[in-house]
Design a protein around this motif. Structure first.
Motif, PDB file in Angstrom:
ATOM      1  N   LEU A 281       0.720  -1.310   0.164  1.00 45.04           N
ATOM      2  CA  LEU A 281      -0.122   0.055   0.178  1.00 45.04           C
ATOM      3  C   LEU A 281       0.780   1.265  -0.011  1.00 45.04           C
ATOM      4  CD1 LEU A 281      -2.846  -1.173   2.429  1.00 45.04           C
ATOM      5  CD2 LEU A 281      -3.003  -0.918   0.075  1.00 45.04           C
TER       6      LEU A 281
ATOM      7  N   ARG B   1       0.887   4.189  -2.892  1.00 48.81           N
ATOM      8  CA  ARG B   1       0.466   5.648  -2.543  1.00 48.81           C
ATOM      9  C   ARG B   1       1.784   6.673  -3.241  1.00 48.81           C
ATOM     10  NH1 ARG B   1       0.372   8.265   3.650  1.00 48.81           N
ATOM     11  NH2 ARG B   1       0.224  10.617   2.600  1.00 48.81           N
TER      12      ARG B   1
ATOM     13  N   SER C 172      -4.731   4.401   1.129  1.00 52.89           N
ATOM     14  CA  SER C 172      -5.837   3.763   1.348  1.00 52.89           C
ATOM     15  C   SER C 172      -5.643   2.392   1.970  1.00 52.89           C
ATOM     16  CB  SER C 172      -6.694   3.506   0.018  1.00 52.89           C
ATOM     17  OG  SER C 172      -5.989   2.154  -0.895  1.00 52.89           O
TER      18      SER C 172
ATOM     19  N   ARG D 227      -6.902  -0.369   0.921  1.00 56.04           N
ATOM     20  CA  ARG D 227      -7.080  -1.608  -0.092  1.00 56.04           C
ATOM     21  C   ARG D 227      -6.886  -1.117  -1.660  1.00 56.04           C
ATOM     22  NH1 ARG D 227      -9.749  -6.662   0.617  1.00 56.04           N
ATOM     23  NH2 ARG D 227     -10.696  -5.700   2.451  1.00 56.04           N
ATOM     24  N   ALA D 228      -5.860  -1.361  -2.129  1.00 58.54           N
ATOM     25  CA  ALA D 228      -5.502  -0.776  -3.500  1.00 58.54           C
ATOM     26  C   ALA D 228      -4.319  -1.726  -3.764  1.00 58.54           C
ATOM     27  CB  ALA D 228      -5.188   0.488  -3.342  1.00 58.54           C
TER      28      ALA D 228
ATOM     29  N   LEU E 113      -5.119   1.167 -11.853  1.00 60.59           N
ATOM     30  CA  LEU E 113      -5.278   1.407 -10.474  1.00 60.59           C
ATOM     31  C   LEU E 113      -6.505   0.447 -10.074  1.00 60.59           C
ATOM     32  CD1 LEU E 113      -4.637   2.528  -7.541  1.00 60.59           C
ATOM     33  CD2 LEU E 113      -6.037   4.421  -8.018  1.00 60.59           C
TER      34      LEU E 113
ATOM     35  N   THR F 204      -9.112  -0.474  -6.590  1.00 60.97           N
ATOM     36  CA  THR F 204      -9.362  -0.132  -5.275  1.00 60.97           C
ATOM     37  C   THR F 204     -10.759  -0.675  -5.031  1.00 60.97           C
ATOM     38  OG1 THR F 204      -9.472   1.225  -3.411  1.00 60.97           O
ATOM     39  CG2 THR F 204      -9.998   2.039  -5.697  1.00 60.97           C
ATOM     40  N   ASP F 205     -11.266  -0.550  -3.852  1.00 66.36           N
ATOM     41  CA  ASP F 205     -12.742  -0.963  -3.511  1.00 66.36           C
ATOM     42  C   ASP F 205     -13.592   0.382  -3.530  1.00 66.36           C
ATOM     43  OD1 ASP F 205     -12.820   0.225  -0.887  1.00 66.36           O
ATOM     44  OD2 ASP F 205     -12.151  -1.896   0.014  1.00 66.36           O
TER      45      ASP F 205
ATOM     46  N   TYR G  57     -12.834   3.754  -1.670  1.00 69.30           N
ATOM     47  CA  TYR G  57     -11.966   4.651  -2.057  1.00 69.30           C
ATOM     48  C   TYR G  57     -12.263   5.043  -3.657  1.00 69.30           C
ATOM     49  CZ  TYR G  57     -10.005   3.156   2.229  1.00 69.30           C
ATOM     50  OH  TYR G  57      -9.571   2.713   3.425  1.00 69.30           O
TER      51      TYR G  57
ATOM     52  N   ALA H 298      -9.837   8.047  -5.117  1.00 65.28           N
ATOM     53  CA  ALA H 298      -8.936   7.838  -6.385  1.00 65.28           C
ATOM     54  C   ALA H 298      -9.322   8.738  -7.502  1.00 65.28           C
ATOM     55  CB  ALA H 298      -9.200   6.158  -6.797  1.00 65.28           C
TER      56      ALA H 298
ATOM     57  N   ARG I  52     -13.075  -5.344  -4.743  1.00 65.24           N
ATOM     58  CA  ARG I  52     -12.498  -5.685  -3.311  1.00 65.24           C
ATOM     59  C   ARG I  52     -11.331  -6.609  -3.654  1.00 65.24           C
ATOM     60  NH1 ARG I  52     -14.312  -4.541   1.372  1.00 65.24           N
ATOM     61  NH2 ARG I  52     -13.236  -6.270   2.330  1.00 65.24           N
TER      62      ARG I  52
ATOM     63  N   VAL J 154      -8.614  -6.583  -5.302  1.00 58.78           N
ATOM     64  CA  VAL J 154      -7.658  -5.976  -6.229  1.00 58.78           C
ATOM     65  C   VAL J 154      -6.646  -6.671  -6.904  1.00 58.78           C
ATOM     66  CG1 VAL J 154      -8.048  -3.645  -4.726  1.00 58.78           C
ATOM     67  CG2 VAL J 154      -6.238  -5.228  -4.115  1.00 58.78           C
TER      68      VAL J 154
END
Length: 363
Positions: free
Chosen positions: A29, A33, A40, A42-43, A55, A57-58, A61, A65, A78, A80
């Motif tokens: 993560l 970033r 986040s 979850r990504a 990218l 993500t769930d 976010y 994003a 989810r 990812v």
């Protein structure tokens, strides 16, 4: 920052191509970033050797994003990593690099099984730590954030000094420092503060407790502020009341060792040589066994990141690499001394980001 993140992804894409992969699946993560600006829980990011990154993500976010990195296509799912693996297959990326230091065995097994069952099978290959390699050398915008984090740390220490006295507990000092850092603009403390008084100073990572500071104590304080995602790290050791001769001698020894390390930390220097510059001074004074940890570490989006500065760590320093120098000597049953600064390796000499005096303060 969009252009900055885009440039980082372009540099990473070049490293992916050099390592003979079609793309890299970034799952750490902090690395996501660094490459996108998205902070986040979850990504993941797919960075091809050529072409645009994607990218994932769930739903929590997705809006963030779109705001933070509007230039990137976003897959909302989810799962990812699985979603980006499928995307890599669709794009014909037969060799997909992954961050072996981040994926668990369970996660790797699941992705391997998924990859084998796709219409276009994908081979998962470890690519080392290319993002961490990029993160090691900071741009001036990152250094500015570190500089402010360190300035907050300095201001907090100065503000709390009058509260550091006999009768105050270690925990109370830690709380006061952390409150002051937030009051001066920190997002939060960069890590759990270490306050080690008297004999507790012989424990490098002592957890501050209910022991009250006493006259005759040396008190080691290791703390730092988090600002803009970047971590400061500073250690100062002070005396409560007039220090004994052995305490002054020990402090002077550690101070000399740290100064030698700062002088040795130039672009091109081996990390082991910088560690040795401090370690040999301490060893010559008969306290080699009492310096049990490495000299320091890189700082940035993490409090401990590359390069690691130890007697068994290999690597070379480069211009614009922020690191710490934190030699210490710890005497069981008596106490210890550690002095630490965050600084930037520069061609014309180290740029100290933590600037609080290193004279032994007697409180």
């Amino acid at each position: 920052m969009g252009e900055t993140h885009s440039a980082r992804r372009a540099r990473l894409a070049a490293l992916v191509a050099e390592r003979d992969a079609g793309a890299l699946l970034v799952t750490r993560l902090v690395n996501v970033r660094y490459l996108t600006g998205l902070d986040s829980s979850r990504a993941a990011l797919l960075v091809p050797a050529d072409g645009p990154a994607v990218l994932a993500t769930d739903g929590r976010y997705a809006g963030m994003a779109a705001e933070v990195c509007p230039e990137l296509p976003v897959t909302v799912d989810r799962r990812v990593a699985a979603a980006l693996l499928a995307r890599a297959a669709e794009d014909g990326r037969a060799r997909l690099g992954f961050e072996a230091h981040d994926l668990t065995v369970e996660q790797h097994t699941a992705l391997t099984e998924q990859a084998a069952g796709l219409d276009r099978p994908v081979e998962l290959v470890p690519l080392g730590r290319p993002v961490e390699e990029l993160r090691m050398v900071k741009d001036e915008a990152e250094i500015a954030l570190l500089r402010e984090a360190c300035a907050i740390t300095d201001r907090a220490f100065e503000a709390v000094l009058p509260e550091i006295r006999a009768g105050v507990t270690e925990r109370a000092v830690a709380i006061a420092l952390e409150r002051a850092m937030v009051d001066f603009g920190a997002e939060r403390p960069a890590f759990e503060s270490i306050i080690a008084s008297g004999p507790n100073g012989a424990v490098p990572h002592h957890h501050p407790g209910g022991r009250e500071l006493q006259a005759g104590d040396l008190v080691t304080m290791d703390f730092g502020a988090l600002y803009g995602g970047y971590h400061a790290d500073m250690t100062r050791t002070v005396a409560i009341g007039e220090p004994a001769g052995w305490q002054r001698d020990l402090y002077g020894l550690v101070h000399r060792a740290q100064r030698a390390a700062l002088e040795a930390a130039v672009p091109g220097a081996d990390t082991t040589a910088v560690d040795a510059a401090a370690r040999e001074i301490i060893k010559a004074a008969g306290h080699g066994e009492a310096f049990p940890h490495g000299l320091g570490h890189g700082v940035g989006l993490e409090i401990h990141e590359a390069p690691l500065m130890g007697y068994e760590e290999t690597g070379k320093l480069m211009d614009r690499v922020p690191i710490t120098a934190e030699p210490g000597v710890y005497l069981t049953g008596r106490g210890g001394v550690r002095i630490e600064d965050t600084f930037v390796v520069r061609a014309d000499g180290p740029e100290l980001l933590t600037t609080t005096t290193k004279d032994l303060l007697v409180l």
